[in-house]
Design a protein around this motif. Structure first.
Motif, mmCIF file in Angstrom:
data_model
loop_
_atom_site.group_PDB
_atom_site.id
_atom_site.type_symbol
_atom_site.label_atom_id
_atom_site.label_comp_id
_atom_site.label_asym_id
_atom_site.label_seq_id
_atom_site.Cartn_x
_atom_site.Cartn_y
_atom_site.Cartn_z
ATOM 1 N N GLY A 9 41.143 51.377 36.024
ATOM 2 C CA GLY A 9 40.709 50.439 37.058
ATOM 3 C C GLY A 9 40.388 51.213 38.325
ATOM 4 N N LYS A 12 39.522 49.200 44.708
ATOM 5 C CA LYS A 12 39.764 49.590 46.093
ATOM 6 C C LYS A 12 41.027 50.444 46.250
ATOM 7 C CE LYS A 12 39.971 47.335 50.609
ATOM 8 N NZ LYS A 12 39.956 46.015 51.286
ATOM 9 N N PHE A 13 42.124 49.981 45.702
ATOM 10 C CA PHE A 13 43.382 50.707 45.880
ATOM 11 C C PHE A 13 43.333 52.063 45.166
ATOM 12 C CE2 PHE A 13 47.956 51.451 44.902
ATOM 13 C CZ PHE A 13 48.373 51.611 46.204
ATOM 14 N N LYS A 40 29.968 54.022 38.018
ATOM 15 C CA LYS A 40 31.015 54.296 39.007
ATOM 16 C C LYS A 40 31.931 55.406 38.498
ATOM 17 C CE LYS A 40 34.129 51.004 39.743
ATOM 18 N NZ LYS A 40 34.738 49.760 40.274
ATOM 19 N N TYR A 58 37.000 50.503 28.852
ATOM 20 C CA TYR A 58 38.143 49.700 28.406
ATOM 21 C C TYR A 58 38.137 49.603 26.880
ATOM 22 C CZ TYR A 58 38.329 48.454 33.345
ATOM 23 O OH TYR A 58 38.395 48.503 34.714
ATOM 24 N N PRO A 78 43.603 44.185 37.926
ATOM 25 C CA PRO A 78 44.131 42.869 38.322
ATOM 26 C C PRO A 78 45.407 42.548 37.519
ATOM 27 C CG PRO A 78 41.752 42.750 38.143
ATOM 28 C CD PRO A 78 42.149 44.114 37.653
ATOM 29 N N ASN A 79 46.324 41.830 38.172
ATOM 30 C CA ASN A 79 47.685 41.650 37.665
ATOM 31 C C ASN A 79 47.818 41.220 36.205
ATOM 32 O OD1 ASN A 79 48.150 42.156 40.345
ATOM 33 N ND2 ASN A 79 48.530 40.023 40.900
ATOM 34 N N ARG A 128 55.745 51.477 46.041
ATOM 35 C CA ARG A 128 55.636 52.662 46.905
ATOM 36 C C ARG A 128 56.660 52.680 48.034
ATOM 37 N NH1 ARG A 128 52.857 50.554 51.189
ATOM 38 N NH2 ARG A 128 51.596 48.738 50.672
ATOM 39 N N GLU A 167 35.354 42.411 47.745
ATOM 40 C CA GLU A 167 35.343 42.384 46.269
ATOM 41 C C GLU A 167 36.768 42.370 45.698
ATOM 42 O OE1 GLU A 167 33.459 42.376 42.592
ATOM 43 O OE2 GLU A 167 32.380 42.438 44.514
ATOM 44 N N ALA A 168 37.655 43.129 46.332
ATOM 45 C CA ALA A 168 39.028 43.249 45.829
ATOM 46 C C ALA A 168 39.810 41.944 45.974
ATOM 47 C CB ALA A 168 39.761 44.376 46.562
ATOM 48 N N TRP A 171 39.338 38.427 42.583
ATOM 49 C CA TRP A 171 40.267 38.046 41.498
ATOM 50 C C TRP A 171 41.590 37.536 42.053
ATOM 51 C CZ3 TRP A 171 44.937 40.449 41.433
ATOM 52 C CH2 TRP A 171 45.041 41.698 42.059
ATOM 53 N N ASP A 185 51.149 38.816 45.353
ATOM 54 C CA ASP A 185 50.421 39.953 45.893
ATOM 55 C C ASP A 185 51.169 40.678 47.015
ATOM 56 O OD1 ASP A 185 48.066 41.589 45.946
ATOM 57 O OD2 ASP A 185 47.453 40.583 47.793
ATOM 58 N N TYR A 268 50.336 51.286 54.598
ATOM 59 C CA TYR A 268 49.919 52.538 53.979
ATOM 60 C C TYR A 268 50.320 53.719 54.847
ATOM 61 C CZ TYR A 268 47.019 49.669 50.858
ATOM 62 O OH TYR A 268 46.578 48.756 49.944
HETATM 63 P P1 NAD Z 1 40.283 45.804 43.015
HETATM 64 O O1 NAD Z 1 39.614 44.541 42.648
HETATM 65 O O2 NAD Z 1 39.700 46.623 44.095
HETATM 66 O O3 NAD Z 1 40.468 46.734 41.734
HETATM 67 C C1 NAD Z 1 40.640 46.224 40.444
HETATM 68 C C2 NAD Z 1 39.730 46.972 39.474
HETATM 69 O O4 NAD Z 1 39.881 46.380 38.185
HETATM 70 C C3 NAD Z 1 38.255 46.889 39.839
HETATM 71 O O5 NAD Z 1 37.671 48.157 39.764
HETATM 72 C C4 NAD Z 1 37.656 45.972 38.772
HETATM 73 O O6 NAD Z 1 36.351 46.322 38.421
HETATM 74 C C5 NAD Z 1 38.591 46.209 37.606
HETATM 75 N N1 NAD Z 1 38.629 45.109 36.628
HETATM 76 C C6 NAD Z 1 38.752 45.287 35.309
HETATM 77 N N2 NAD Z 1 38.734 44.123 34.665
HETATM 78 C C7 NAD Z 1 38.581 43.169 35.589
HETATM 79 C C8 NAD Z 1 38.487 41.759 35.519
HETATM 80 N N3 NAD Z 1 38.556 41.093 34.357
HETATM 81 N N4 NAD Z 1 38.328 41.096 36.665
HETATM 82 C C9 NAD Z 1 38.288 41.750 37.851
HETATM 83 N N5 NAD Z 1 38.370 43.085 37.967
HETATM 84 C C10 NAD Z 1 38.525 43.795 36.851
HETATM 85 O O7 NAD Z 1 41.803 45.400 43.376
HETATM 86 P P2 NAD Z 1 42.924 46.322 44.023
HETATM 87 O O8 NAD Z 1 43.193 45.840 45.379
HETATM 88 O O9 NAD Z 1 42.611 47.718 43.830
HETATM 89 O O10 NAD Z 1 44.207 45.900 43.139
HETATM 90 C C11 NAD Z 1 44.427 46.366 41.828
HETATM 91 C C12 NAD Z 1 45.926 46.359 41.502
HETATM 92 O O11 NAD Z 1 46.591 47.210 42.411
HETATM 93 C C13 NAD Z 1 46.609 45.007 41.640
HETATM 94 O O12 NAD Z 1 47.600 44.867 40.652
HETATM 95 C C14 NAD Z 1 47.259 45.051 42.999
HETATM 96 O O13 NAD Z 1 48.407 44.237 43.101
HETATM 97 C C15 NAD Z 1 47.615 46.512 43.084
HETATM 98 N N6 NAD Z 1 47.656 46.981 44.487
HETATM 99 C C16 NAD Z 1 48.764 47.625 44.917
HETATM 100 C C17 NAD Z 1 48.835 48.096 46.206
HETATM 101 C C18 NAD Z 1 50.029 48.868 46.656
HETATM 102 O O14 NAD Z 1 50.130 49.141 47.839
HETATM 103 N N7 NAD Z 1 50.923 49.264 45.753
HETATM 104 C C19 NAD Z 1 47.783 47.873 47.087
HETATM 105 C C20 NAD Z 1 46.648 47.224 46.631
HETATM 106 C C21 NAD Z 1 46.601 46.770 45.321
#
Ligand code: NAD
Length: 338
Positions: A9, A12-13, A40, A58, A78-79, A128, A167-168, A171, A185, A268
């Motif tokens: 995945g 963004k994160f 990408k 995938y 996504p979760n 974290r 975008e993030a 979902w 979240d 962060y």
């Molecule tokens: P994001 O939407 O930016 O990233 C998710 C990625 O999954 C995307 O690249 C997307 O293309 C991909 N993806 C694959 N299948 C998908 C589907 N069916 N629908 C949508 N996207 C799909 O989200 P994010 O903010 O990076 O979050 C991703 C995970 O990281 C989440 O579980 C979130 O809780 C976790 N997160 C944790 C922290 C932290 O500080 N620990 C911070 C942000 C996010």
């Protein structure tokens, strides 16, 4: 020697916080990318000097079992997709680091733990804050009795969710992918902090929820949810979680001698701590650390030295159980024993 991580995945994160921080690691390095978008993935592979053979989709992800360069799979999807990819990674013989919340149901968490146990692989949930110096310092002060007897904890976590701009966030407002709203979240940071700051597990929860159902963002998931946790010693935690606050991520611990404030508690970067009592308040000097590198290194060290991670699957499962109890309490208006 450094262990190889595959990132599943590339959102963004993953791209903004995790991938750039491997360079600060002592035991972890980026080894592979798993993505639904080949363009990408190819671009990022080039940027991070990874061969094209280390890029997976995938669909062909399971063939990662034949890649000895990958020791650990880090799931940042996504979760609701965490469970499927954790189980597939374990079946491919890889150790797993998985983002919070661990999954969107207790059953999924249990399946993830079982799959990793069966494959004899480590499973760690990426909390974290457990690797962040201000939080670690706060825990130490509390355990040493610097605040006296702990009476209460408050924590507030919120930010405006913007699915039309970010975008993030798309979902995050879809129940099937996110499992829930702000609590899943970011409220999870308040919940988890109340547990590690008190050092106890709650015995009872209460909750109230309010979401403006005319706001399309909250058609499926909750916006504001307030919850209390009662701990065995009598510590009471009261927490709020929101998808419409202006950003806040703070916590305060109230002891009978002093209080301790972390604001932010779970950012962060740039944490601050204040400690106060009847005499006044002070801001202890603590060095900001790299929680991301510390977390990645910890996972690698657990694999290298066959240790149980500080935040294993069981830790993720606990929070998901409490989250479900909070949702039940909010729905029924009744306290729920946990
Ligand atoms: P994001 O939407 O930016 O990233 C998710 C990625 O999954 C995307 O690249 C997307 O293309 C991909 N993806 C694959 N299948 C998908 C589907 N069916 N629908 C949508 N996207 C799909 O989200 P994010 O903010 O990076 O979050 C991703 C995970 O990281 C989440 O579980 C979130 O809780 C976790 N997160 C944790 C922290 C932290 O500080 N620990 C911070 C942000 C996010």
């Amino acid at each position: 020697d450094k262990l190889g991580f595959a990132i599943v995945g590339l959102g963004k994160f993953a791209t903004e916080q995790i991938m750039p921080n491997f360079k600060a690691c002592q035991h972890a390095r980026l080894a592979a990318l798993v993505s639904g978008s080949p363009d990408k993935a190819r671009k990022l592979a080039a940027q991070y000097d990874l061969p094209e053979t280390s890029v997976y989709s995938y669909d062909n992800f399971d063939s990662i079992k034949d890649n000895p360069d990958v020791d650990i799979v880090y799931i940042i999807l996504p979760n609701s997709l965490h469970a499927e990819f954790t189980i597939r990674a374990a079946e491919a013989g890889k150790h797993v680091l998985c983002e919070k919340p661990m999954a969107t149901s207790v059953e999924d968490c249990e399946k993830m733990i079982a799959a990793c146990q069966q494959a004899d692989r480590k499973l760690m949930i990426a909390y974290r804050a457990h690797f962040e110096p201000f939080n670690l310092d706060a825990i130490e002060r509390i355990r040493k009795g610097e605040l006296g007897t702990i009476k209460a904890i408050t924590s507030d976590h919120g930010r405006p969710v913007k699915p039309t701009e970010d975008e993030a966030d798309v979902w995050r407002v879809v129940k099937k992918l996110a499992g829930g709203g702000s609590l899943m979240d970011i409220g999870i940071y308040a919940l988890n902090a109340a547990r590690y700051l008190s050092g106890e597990e709650p015995v009872e929860v209460t909750a109230q929820e309010f979401s403006d159902k005319s706001d399309p963002r909250f058609a499926e998931v909750e916006d504001n949810i307030h919850f209390t946790l009662r701990f065995p010693s009598g510590v009471l935690a009261s927490c709020t979680s929101s998808y419409s606050y202006s950003e806040v991520k703070r916590g305060r611990v109230f002891g009978d001698k002093a209080w301790l404030d972390l604001d932010p508690l779970s950012d962060y970067k740039k944490h601050t701590m204040k400690i106060g009592d009847d005499e006044g308040k002070q801001e202890p000097e603590i060095e900001e650390g790299n929680q991301f590198a510390a977390e990645l290194d910890h996972m690698a060290e657990c694999v290298l030295h066959n240790k149980t991670p500080k935040t294993p699957g069981e830790e993720g499962l606990k929070d998901v159980r409490y989250i479900m109890a909070i949702y039940e309490a909010a729905k029924t208006g009744k306290a729920v024993k946990v």
